[in-house]
Design an enzyme around this catalytic site. Structure first.
Site, PDB file in Angstrom:
ATOM      1  N   LYS A  42       8.324  -2.639 -16.692  1.00  0.00           N
ATOM      2  CA  LYS A  42       7.752  -1.634 -15.784  1.00  0.00           C
ATOM      3  C   LYS A  42       8.159  -1.919 -14.342  1.00  0.00           C
ATOM      4  O   LYS A  42       8.626  -3.013 -14.027  1.00  0.00           O
ATOM      5  CB  LYS A  42       6.234  -1.620 -15.936  1.00  0.00           C
ATOM      6  CG  LYS A  42       5.571  -2.937 -15.614  1.00  0.00           C
ATOM      7  CD  LYS A  42       4.132  -2.967 -16.110  1.00  0.00           C
ATOM      8  CE  LYS A  42       3.495  -4.290 -15.742  1.00  0.00           C
ATOM      9  NZ  LYS A  42       2.218  -4.492 -16.422  1.00  0.00           N
ATOM     10  N   ARG A 140     -10.053  -0.571 -18.081  1.00  0.00           N
ATOM     11  CA  ARG A 140      -9.006   0.258 -17.491  1.00  0.00           C
ATOM     12  C   ARG A 140      -8.568   1.230 -18.575  1.00  0.00           C
ATOM     13  O   ARG A 140      -9.274   2.193 -18.847  1.00  0.00           O
ATOM     14  CB  ARG A 140      -7.877  -0.645 -16.993  1.00  0.00           C
ATOM     15  CG  ARG A 140      -6.963  -0.005 -16.003  1.00  0.00           C
ATOM     16  CD  ARG A 140      -5.882  -0.948 -15.519  1.00  0.00           C
ATOM     17  NE  ARG A 140      -5.055  -1.465 -16.604  1.00  0.00           N
ATOM     18  CZ  ARG A 140      -3.977  -2.240 -16.421  1.00  0.00           C
ATOM     19  NH1 ARG A 140      -3.621  -2.603 -15.207  1.00  0.00           N
ATOM     20  NH2 ARG A 140      -3.265  -2.657 -17.439  1.00  0.00           N
ATOM     21  N   ARG A 225       3.785  -9.851 -25.136  1.00  0.00           N
ATOM     22  CA  ARG A 225       4.298  -8.883 -24.162  1.00  0.00           C
ATOM     23  C   ARG A 225       4.565  -9.538 -22.816  1.00  0.00           C
ATOM     24  O   ARG A 225       3.913  -9.236 -21.833  1.00  0.00           O
ATOM     25  CB  ARG A 225       3.280  -7.753 -23.943  1.00  0.00           C
ATOM     26  CG  ARG A 225       2.876  -6.949 -25.148  1.00  0.00           C
ATOM     27  CD  ARG A 225       2.075  -5.720 -24.721  1.00  0.00           C
ATOM     28  NE  ARG A 225       0.941  -6.050 -23.865  1.00  0.00           N
ATOM     29  CZ  ARG A 225      -0.292  -6.272 -24.305  1.00  0.00           C
ATOM     30  NH1 ARG A 225      -0.580  -6.176 -25.589  1.00  0.00           N
ATOM     31  NH2 ARG A 225      -1.253  -6.572 -23.443  1.00  0.00           N
ATOM     32  N   TYR A 270       7.350  -9.099  18.444  1.00  0.00           N
ATOM     33  CA  TYR A 270       6.177  -8.248  18.703  1.00  0.00           C
ATOM     34  C   TYR A 270       4.921  -9.083  18.790  1.00  0.00           C
ATOM     35  O   TYR A 270       4.722 -10.016  17.997  1.00  0.00           O
ATOM     36  CB  TYR A 270       5.984  -7.252  17.554  1.00  0.00           C
ATOM     37  CG  TYR A 270       7.047  -6.187  17.468  1.00  0.00           C
ATOM     38  CD1 TYR A 270       7.249  -5.291  18.510  1.00  0.00           C
ATOM     39  CD2 TYR A 270       7.827  -6.075  16.326  1.00  0.00           C
ATOM     40  CE1 TYR A 270       8.222  -4.305  18.409  1.00  0.00           C
ATOM     41  CE2 TYR A 270       8.794  -5.087  16.216  1.00  0.00           C
ATOM     42  CZ  TYR A 270       8.987  -4.207  17.261  1.00  0.00           C
ATOM     43  OH  TYR A 270       9.944  -3.240  17.160  1.00  0.00           O
ATOM     44  N   CYS A 317       9.424  -8.234  11.421  1.00  0.00           N
ATOM     45  CA  CYS A 317       9.653  -6.866  11.879  1.00  0.00           C
ATOM     46  C   CYS A 317      10.098  -5.994  10.710  1.00  0.00           C
ATOM     47  O   CYS A 317      10.290  -6.478   9.603  1.00  0.00           O
ATOM     48  CB  CYS A 317      10.723  -6.845  12.966  1.00  0.00           C
ATOM     49  SG  CYS A 317      10.377  -7.977  14.317  1.00  0.00           S
ATOM     50  N   ASP A 319      12.992  -4.624  10.200  1.00  0.00           N
ATOM     51  CA  ASP A 319      14.361  -4.894   9.749  1.00  0.00           C
ATOM     52  C   ASP A 319      14.819  -6.324   9.962  1.00  0.00           C
ATOM     53  O   ASP A 319      15.978  -6.635   9.691  1.00  0.00           O
ATOM     54  CB  ASP A 319      15.340  -3.977  10.490  1.00  0.00           C
ATOM     55  CG  ASP A 319      14.921  -2.537  10.402  1.00  0.00           C
ATOM     56  OD1 ASP A 319      14.742  -2.051   9.273  1.00  0.00           O
ATOM     57  OD2 ASP A 319      14.729  -1.909  11.460  1.00  0.00           O
TER      58      ASP A 319
END
Ligand code: PLP
Length: 393
Positions: A42, A140, A225, A270, A317, A319
């Site tokens: 998944k 669930r 699994r 920052y 940041c 990038d």
């Protein structure tokens, strides 16, 4: 062209892990049929790239794959996967036609899902193979374990739904407190005994995710699994036994793009969160939170450069990140490893997960969509990657 930040996916390691898991759950004295390994793919195969992972596992002899929803299953079929694909998730919000058109094996986890599937199967005049899910305490997906006598008879009466297996899922297989884990096992045993009473004799059963598989062989049943273990990572606090040797599949690489000096008292990034208390050199790596790094890694995490750890300083940041390289002789262009090995050092997904207080699964799945996956499938490639000198993509 490949951006300087890329993920290397060691397909040979993936196949090795799959075979190692299969061997691990096949005790030499096995009188009965050894458990099947349902490979969990998944979320784009935990960030590794579902299509390549699926085909590699099919190649390695996998007999069943599992994914989260119909759309993921359809993507796998379209890429040419032929083995059965189990769909774990809720069906109601998906286009159910995909189940039939792409030969997926859905999970029937509620009376309404059963009705919907029955109706389409009846209209198409087919018998649909599916797995039945019992909720033993996760709360669930699945039929509640304590209400099966009321909910199941109608479902089992359908001549268009063919139940191939029944399963449950553990909520706390990786927790030190075993009480709910034990309780879920007992409830599952009782539920499957009831199934026989209701006429579904000897249905194959499965329950174990990676943590349960490692922790308690009583959970192996007729199939296991694993997700995380396939990708060479282990759940927190459950080291793989020596009998199960796994290799990390994903490593994350980049290069230094800039190096600069800071004077004492100056800050970086920052929020000015890192302040140099001495003449300091920082290097800029072109990978940030848009690539899947977590902002909480600032001041906590590290990367490998020249085979040594360099701490992540300043802020993460979008990038880029900055690392402290004051003690190192580095230049732009030097290779950096964010996850994986370089020289004798290694930063595994488990360690990265610890830095920010999450599970290794999340670290793998975070690997950003703009990061190119570079696949290698030869033993020589993987040997080179382990020596810290990955071949340039
Ligand atoms: C994700 C998932 C697994 C695999 O979990 P891991 O911890 O990665 O081994 C197994 N079963 C179900 C139902 C899942 O959703």
């Amino acid at each position: 062209m490949v951006r300087p930040t890329f993920a290397r996916i060691d397909v040979a390691a993936l196949k090795t892990n799959y075979r190692a898991l299969r061997a691990f759950v096949t005790p030499p004295s096995a009188g009965r049929r050894p458990p099947q390994v349902i490979a969990v793919l998944k979320a784009n195969a935990y960030g590794h790239g579902a299509v390549t992972v699926a085909r590699a596992l099919e190649d390695a002899g996998a007999s069943m794959l599992a994914c989260a929803d119909i759309e993921e299953g359809v993507q796998l079929r379209r890429s040419g996967v032929r083995i059965p694909i189990l769909v774990f998730g809720a069906l109601s919000i998906s286009d159910l036609a995909g189940v039939f058109e792409h030969r997926l094996t859905p999970t029937v986890s509620s009376p309404s899902a059963a009705r919907a599937l029955h109706e389409i199967a009846a209209r198409r005049g087919v018998r649909l193979r599916c797995h039945l899910k019992v909720d033993t305490g996760m709360n669930r997906f699945g039929f509640r374990y304590d209400n099966l006598r009321a909910t199941l008879p109608d479902v089992l009466a359908s001549r268009h739904l063919v139940f191939e297996a029944v399963y449950t899922h553990f909520a706390t297989a990786d927790a030190s407190d075993a009480s709910l884990f034990e309780q879920q096992q007992q409830r599952f045993d009782a539920s499957t005994a009831l199934l026989s009473e209701l006429g579904l004799a000897a249905l194959p059963r499965h329950a174990a995710n990676s943590a349960a598989l490692l922790r308690d062989r009583r959970t192996w049943l007729d199939a296991v699994r694993p997700g995380l273990l396939l990708y060479g990572a282990v759940p927190d606090g459950l080291p793989a036994p020596t009998a199960l040797r796994l290799r990390p599949v994903l490593s994350l690489h980049s290069r230094i793009v800039a190096v600069k000096g800071m004077r004492p008292g100056e800050t970086c990034g920052y929020g000015a969160r890192f302040r140099a208390d001495r003449p300091t050199r920082v290097a800029v790596i072109p990978a940030g939170y848009a690539d899947g790094l977590d902002v909480r890694m600032a001041g906590v995490g590290a990367v490998l450069v020249r085979g040594r750890r360099a701490p992540i300083v300043g802020s993460v940041c979008m990038d880029s990140i900055t690392i402290d390289v004051t003690e190192m002789d580095v230049s732009p262009g030097d290779r950096v490893v964010l996850i994986g090995a370089q020289g004798g050092e290694c930063i595994g997904v488990g360690e990265v997960a610890d830095w920010i207080g999450t599970v290794p699964h999340e670290i793998l799945c975070r690997t950003g969509s703009r990061i190119e996956r570079v696949y290698s499938d030869t033993e020589t490639d993987s040997a080179a990657a382990e020596s810290g000198e990955p071949a340039a993509p």
